[in-house]
Design an enzyme around this catalytic site. Structure first.
Site, mmCIF file in Angstrom:
data_model
loop_
_atom_site.group_PDB
_atom_site.id
_atom_site.type_symbol
_atom_site.label_atom_id
_atom_site.label_comp_id
_atom_site.label_asym_id
_atom_site.label_seq_id
_atom_site.Cartn_x
_atom_site.Cartn_y
_atom_site.Cartn_z
ATOM 1 N N LYS A 45 0.817 -1.223 0.000
ATOM 2 C CA LYS A 45 0.000 0.000 0.000
ATOM 3 C C LYS A 45 0.839 1.257 0.000
ATOM 4 O O LYS A 45 2.034 1.226 0.292
ATOM 5 C CB LYS A 45 -1.039 -0.037 1.110
ATOM 6 N N ASN A 69 -13.989 4.081 -2.714
ATOM 7 C CA ASN A 69 -13.229 4.257 -1.487
ATOM 8 C C ASN A 69 -12.649 5.655 -1.450
ATOM 9 O O ASN A 69 -12.407 6.280 -2.492
ATOM 10 C CB ASN A 69 -12.110 3.215 -1.369
ATOM 11 N N CYS A 130 -4.100 9.118 -7.335
ATOM 12 C CA CYS A 130 -5.038 8.895 -6.225
ATOM 13 C C CYS A 130 -6.067 10.014 -6.181
ATOM 14 O O CYS A 130 -5.726 11.181 -6.007
ATOM 15 C CB CYS A 130 -4.299 8.843 -4.895
ATOM 16 N N GLY A 217 -13.484 -2.088 -9.206
ATOM 17 C CA GLY A 217 -14.278 -3.312 -9.334
ATOM 18 C C GLY A 217 -14.725 -3.557 -10.767
ATOM 19 O O GLY A 217 -14.415 -2.772 -11.671
ATOM 20 N N GLY A 244 -10.890 -4.054 -12.197
ATOM 21 C CA GLY A 244 -12.034 -4.972 -12.217
ATOM 22 C C GLY A 244 -11.704 -6.408 -12.522
ATOM 23 O O GLY A 244 -12.611 -7.197 -12.781
HETATM 24 C C1 LIG Z 1 -9.668 0.412 -0.867
HETATM 25 C C2 LIG Z 1 -8.733 0.779 -1.977
HETATM 26 C C3 LIG Z 1 -7.538 1.446 -1.689
HETATM 27 C C4 LIG Z 1 -6.661 1.799 -2.723
HETATM 28 N N1 LIG Z 1 -5.466 2.421 -2.421
HETATM 29 C C5 LIG Z 1 -4.572 2.688 -3.416
HETATM 30 C C6 LIG Z 1 -3.286 3.223 -3.129
HETATM 31 O O1 LIG Z 1 -2.938 3.455 -1.977
HETATM 32 N N2 LIG Z 1 -2.440 3.482 -4.169
HETATM 33 C C7 LIG Z 1 -2.807 3.228 -5.472
HETATM 34 O O2 LIG Z 1 -2.012 3.473 -6.378
HETATM 35 N N3 LIG Z 1 -4.000 2.705 -5.770
HETATM 36 C C8 LIG Z 1 -4.892 2.429 -4.778
HETATM 37 N N4 LIG Z 1 -6.121 1.868 -5.092
HETATM 38 C C9 LIG Z 1 -6.444 1.598 -6.493
HETATM 39 C C10 LIG Z 1 -6.151 0.149 -6.864
HETATM 40 O O3 LIG Z 1 -4.790 -0.155 -6.696
HETATM 41 C C11 LIG Z 1 -6.590 -0.150 -8.306
HETATM 42 O O4 LIG Z 1 -5.866 0.692 -9.169
HETATM 43 C C12 LIG Z 1 -8.068 0.083 -8.524
HETATM 44 O O5 LIG Z 1 -8.802 -0.331 -7.401
HETATM 45 C C13 LIG Z 1 -8.612 -0.607 -9.767
HETATM 46 O O6 LIG Z 1 -8.470 -2.000 -9.697
HETATM 47 P P1 LIG Z 1 -9.627 -3.013 -9.201
HETATM 48 O O7 LIG Z 1 -10.864 -2.666 -9.965
HETATM 49 O O8 LIG Z 1 -9.106 -4.368 -9.463
HETATM 50 O O9 LIG Z 1 -9.810 -2.745 -7.731
HETATM 51 C C14 LIG Z 1 -7.008 1.507 -4.063
HETATM 52 C C15 LIG Z 1 -8.201 0.859 -4.334
HETATM 53 C C16 LIG Z 1 -9.063 0.479 -3.329
HETATM 54 C C17 LIG Z 1 -10.352 -0.223 -3.678
#
Ligand SMILES: Cc1cc2nc3c(=O)[nH]c(=O)nc-3n(C[C@H](O)[C@H](O)[C@H](O)COP(=O)(O)O)c2cc1C
Ligand SMILES: Cc1cc2nc3c(=O)[nH]c(=O)nc-3n(C[C@H](O)[C@H](O)[C@H](O)COP(=O)(O)OP(=O)(O)OC[C@H]3O[C@@H](n4cnc5c(N)ncnc54)[C@H](O)[C@@H]3O)c2cc1C
Ligand SMILES: Cc1cc2nc3c(=O)[nH]c(=O)nc-3n(C[C@H](O)[C@H](O)[C@H](O)COP(=O)(O)OP(=O)(O)OC[C@H]3O[C@@H](n4cnc5c(N)ncnc54)[C@H](O)[C@@H]3O)c2cc1C
Ligand SMILES: Cc1cc2nc3c(=O)[nH]c(=O)nc-3n(C[C@H](O)[C@H](O)[C@H](O)COP(=O)(O)O)c2cc1C
Ligand code: FES
Ligand code: FES
Lengths: 301, 269, 301, 269
Positions: A45, A69, A130, A217, A244
């Site tokens: 993270k 989030n 972010c 997602g 996703g």
């Molecule tokens: C709860 C949460 C916290 C996240 N924190 C970070 C982070 O600290 N740094 C970052 O680059 N991306 C962060 N993301 C983004 C994810 O790394 C990812 O790029 C994004 O969720 C899309 O992928 P997914 O649909 O598989 O979740 C976060 C996502 C979620 C859901």
């Protein structure tokens, strides 16, 4: 057995399945469920130069096939990371990649420089996307000039593999990708979350304390696929697909669109073993399609 | 204390009140050791409206029959889908999660529960009794319909009841129940229920000089400390309810001392 | 009975529930299911100056809580519309709004000018946000200068209520909204579809003939809500909320975010009676919350 | 001929072959008049994976018992969910949609079906027989497992069978069946099945000088002509399969005349 290994600049991954920053803690949260060493890599993270408490609660809202989030980069800061978290990460036998965040260029540079000195951190992922912090964050990733600037500054101090993570909240992801490439990035990862919002109709107020948050997602997968396809066609750097991904079929789609590797985010919350299932599923797919390596799929549509 | 993912099988789905269901589930392998106050993250089978898992306290554990139970209040799409599942359905659950109630207390202890906050208290009462404690248990609700599982509680504890509308037990909020006048006689209060109620109980406990632990509810995405979405403000900063809770000593919670906030929240049982 | 009426510039709507262009045909497709006159308004499908065959099949892909389309503005052209479709539309006793599309400014102006002469068309919605045509369409809606230019040109020839429909595929929706307001728009509607993509992993090719298409449905609602909230705070024009609305709760969320009316799109495919259900549901909500008018909700978070 | 939305009730769910289910459903009010070749848009109940409705041909209509049936082949999440529904489940359907087969023909007619393309042919055969026709029906599949509902067809038509692996009937593709040698003896061919098969049948019919109507499958979002997603290229331009089809005379379809394309597609039954 098909060959799942893949290469991202100087990184050789045993397989192309990694975990997305902010969704997998520091790995150990999942050690009851999967063998962490079986992953292609773990993006831990976000780390910022100073400790951050993150945004006030509520920070999460469920949406149709997705979630919002607004964690806001909660972390204990660079010093704590180096002293207390890094030693634990050294025990994990796969690529550990630090997600570097900040609100000023100096902040990014400070974290990147320190990370460069940690042997077991084999790459950093620059988070210029972010959406959940007031200053910096996404602001860097939505302008060509500042994306270029921050990449260039970090490049100067970071000699190992530099991944830059792009924001989808832009008119032209290709323009940003090109700028970041010019700035010296080795690898691009995309997408971070889409800026979005949820409202509680009964309470008549926003669900999140910060009003807006980041959407992730399965809901965002079609947008992520499109951007990976556009960027991998336009820019010569390897691309990591994110957004996703819930199963091997999703992962394959990203390879076909041009990604050399993928990251799994939100799906870890629903099935903590999803990464293991995906690795197995990719193997099955390659066998069924008579392919020797996962690399043959990359960009092949 | 390692966590498991299990495909549980629903052996029984009974309805102890109009809006409550108890799901008794068989584990596919030996149950892990669970502590009262811990919870499970349950996947809602094939539901369009429940993307994420839903957290539920462990309501009961029967190591002999290898079953684990949940008491679920129907509040939205996810819980309603779960309530309608027929026996034999597979329920995927991750458990045991979080930290439970402190069990190293001198007696007597008072358990206070409201609404679905009753859920963890049965397992807690049983465990305490097994360890030789005298357990007192105050259960409250809007009306008699919210007071469920009373026979089960009576087997293990001295039970007191209160309803807002007076349809069962004493009339009023839990903190207005006569047992609260004798609060100083207890060594600890364990409470679970809506936040307004918890705050009122916390305040009354403070006033009586009795230590108090509460089990908090919260929006959770992962339940295992990975997403950092479920924080509560503590004196040491933001802490995850799913890993450092859901049970907290109220002294550790920030903003839980003001009588004003309690007054604002009290009627929301 | 609560008062559901609402106003969009010069239009008085009996209720704030309209149907989105391209998802409701010319209304008659739904006349077996609902009373068309009960709707606040119908935005009929896109009209271009020349007939268009649209894109080749396949034009549709299902995604998680959403769908992609790449219909590409198939329509029989302006002349056919005026001669054969308009007379039928005159029979429908509610606001009929034409969705004006084109690939050149002249094209937009030609259609708008002709529409101005049709009494029963009480407003036009300028579609500068269609992602499914090679030229024009979204290109106009993703640049501040061209959005301003096309709005201004149409404004000159169109004296009635001019709605401009915005594309979500931009870094700053507020910048585009301001430009369109400067160009003379009376009302803003948003969002059109998000540019996205689907891949068939088994066939190893894109699902859509056009590779990319527009994402709609519940998946996009959080993004749409965010944009409606941003735009309605920044610009003084009334806003129509569009994106993933499936029930009355969704509609209420858009009112709270700042929309004076809403359009229902993809949900019509799943439940052809959804608009009637939504109208009834808004009434119930107002009664339950002791509100006299739907207007009290607008922007009230 | 107006369309209805009905909450149908599943009275029977039988499995005529390993990958097929027949759902017999009761309508809540008098069935509208349906024509063979028309279809329904069926909502998949509470499925995470089927956002849009799924189109299915009307397999049978029983006006006396007020029931309508669908023959569903399990190919993905949506069909699999439908196949598992217990009797008593509510199935929301919009029907009757589209235009059916032309019924004003001289006999004899040949019906040709493959895979789930068998579905509309039973209703068609029954209707033709009711109108005094002699109906010949050629059903083909990969293997015997794909040949379902044969007893039902035998009640109304002269039935011919073919399988690619020879496990039932003649071995080969439908167009290789001996009945095709007598094709010129028929006045019209009605076909439904995979596109490759339809193209082969169309070509053979053309060669024999017999008119041919085919029922096309297609990705549909709305089923009622509103979305324009389901087009097929006709000689008059893009036309919606859901409103101007699903049944088309092959003469109206663009690109259906080239033998090259037929050869490419033929084995894909
Ligand atoms: C709860 C949460 C916290 C996240 N924190 C970070 C982070 O600290 N740094 C970052 O680059 N991306 C962060 N993301 C983004 C994810 O790394 C990812 O790029 C994004 O969720 C899309 O992928 P997914 O649909 O598989 O979740 C976060 C996502 C979620 C859901
Ligand atoms: C540690 C923990 C233990 C819990 N134990 C139990 C239990 O034993 N029995 C029980 O019935 N419930 C319990 N809950 C609450 C339960 O998780 C929610 O009721 C459930 O998630 C709602 O799902 P839904 O899909 O039915 O509701 P949704 O449709 O998601 O929401 C319906 C309503 O419930 C509210 N809600 C949703 N999730 C939560 C939540 N996590 N906390 C509070 N309110 C929420 C929403 O704001 C909304 O008003 C517990 C929660 C936590 C965090
Ligand atoms: C007018 C019409 C009538 C039909 N009648 C019948 C019938 O009577 N019985 C029957 O079993 N099926 C019929 N079909 C096909 C049926 O609609 C699809 O099999 C079904 O929609 C697939 O849903 P799924 O969720 O199981 O598959 P998905 O998970 O959506 O897809 C699984 C596979 O099926 C393919 N597929 C999905 N939808 C279609 C489609 N509409 N046409 C062709 N392939 C598709 C996908 O490309 C994929 O390879 C008909 C289709 C049309 C257009
Ligand atoms: C099949 C389809 C066709 C569409 N055609 C048009 C169009 O012609 N003009 C237009 O402005 N928007 C068009 N749209 C966009 C919708 O009007 C709407 O903005 C979008 O779908 C988001 O709303 P929804 O999520 O409720 O569908 C189309 C959408 C779909 C799904
Ligand atoms: S729910 Fe994810 S950290 Fe607590
Ligand atoms: S499926 Fe929508 S027009 Fe045919």
């Amino acid at each position: 057995m098909p060959d799942l290994s893949t290469t991202l600049h100087q990184l050789s991954l045993k397989n192309p399945v990694m975990t997305a920053s902010g969704t997998f803690g520091y790995g150990k949260e999942f050690s009851d469920f999967i063998d962490l060493a079986s992953l292609g890599g773990i993006i831990v993270k976000a780390t910022t130069s100073e400790p951050r408490e993150g945004n006030p609660y509520p920070r999460m809202a469920e949406t149709a096939s997705g979630m919002l989030n607004s964690v806001g980069l909660q972390n204990k800061g660079l010093d704590y990371f180096v002293k207390h978290i890094y030693p634990e990460l050294q025990q994990i036998n796969t690529h550990i990649i630090a997600n570097v965040s900040g609100s000023t260029i100096e902040g990014y540079v400070e974290v990147a420089e320190k990370m460069a000195g940690l042997d077991h951190i084999t790459a950093i992922e620059l988070n210029i996307s972010c959406p959940n912090v007031k200053q910096g964050g996404m602001a860097f990733g939505t302008s060509v000039t500042s994306a270029l600037e921050v990449t260039r500054a970090v490049r100067k101090v970071y000699p190992k593999t530099l991944i830059v993570k792009l924001s989808p909240n832009v008119t032209s992801i290709v323009d940003i990708a090109r700028a970041v490439a010019d700035g010296g990035a080795d690898v691009l990862s995309l997408i971070n979350t889409l800026l979005a919002m949820a409202i509680d109709a009964e309470k008549r107020r926003p669900v999140l304390s910060t009003v807006t948050g980041g959407l992730s997602g399965p809901a965002v997968k079609p947008v992520a696929l499109r951007m990976v396809w556009q960027v991998s066609k336009a820019v010569k750097l390897p691309v990591i697909g994110i957004g996703g991904i819930c199963n091997a079929t999703d992962a394959i789609e990203f390879f076909l669109a041009g990604a050399s590797a993928i990251q799994v985010g939100t799906a870890n919350f629903i099935n903590p073993r999803v990464t293991t299932d995906i690795i197995k599923g990719i193997e099955d797919y390659l066998l069924r399609h008579n392919l020797q390596t996962v690399r043959e799929l990359v960009g092949s549509i | 204390m390692s966590k498991v993912i299990h495909d549980l099988i629903i052996l029984e789905n009974r309805q102890p009140g109009p809006e409550y269901h108890v799901l008794v589930c068989k584990a596919p392998e030996t149950l892990p050791v669970c502590y009262p106050g811990q919870f499970a993250e349950v996947a809602v089978p094939s539901s369009t409206h429940a993307f994420l898992r839903r957290p539920f306290s462990i309501h009961n554990v029967d190591y002999q029959n290898n079953t684990i139970s949940f008491l679920i209040k129907m509040v939205g799409q996810g819980t309603r889908t779960l309530g309608q599942l027929p026996t034999g359905t597979v329920l995927n659950a991750i458990y045991p999660l979080g930290k439970g109630f402190s069990l190293n207390q001198a007696e007597p202890v008072l358990l206070v529960g409201g609404g679905c906050g009753i859920a963890p208290l049965l397992f807690l009462a049983k465990t305490l009794k097994l360890n030789g404690y005298t357990v007192h248990c105050l259960l409250g609700g809007r009306s008699a319909d919210d007071l469920v599982e009373i026979p089960e509680f009576r087997e293990t504890a001295e039970v007191y009841l209160t309803t807002e509308d007076g349809t069962q037990g004493e009339k009023g909020f839990v903190t207005q129940h006569s047992i609260f006048r004798e609060l100083a006689g207890f060594t600890r209060v364990f409470a679970c229920g809506p936040e307004g109620m918890l705050r009122a109980v916390a305040l009354a406990s403070r006033a009586a000089g009795v230590s108090c632990e509460v089990s908090l509810e919260n929006n959770m995405a992962c339940g295992i400390g990975a997403c950092l979405c479920c924080v509560v403000e503590t004196r040491k900063g933001n802490r995850c309810v799913c890993t450092e809770g859901p049970v907290f000593n109220v002294l550790d919670l920030k903003g839980w001392e003001s009588p004003q906030e309690v007054a604002d929240n009290c009627p929301v049982i």
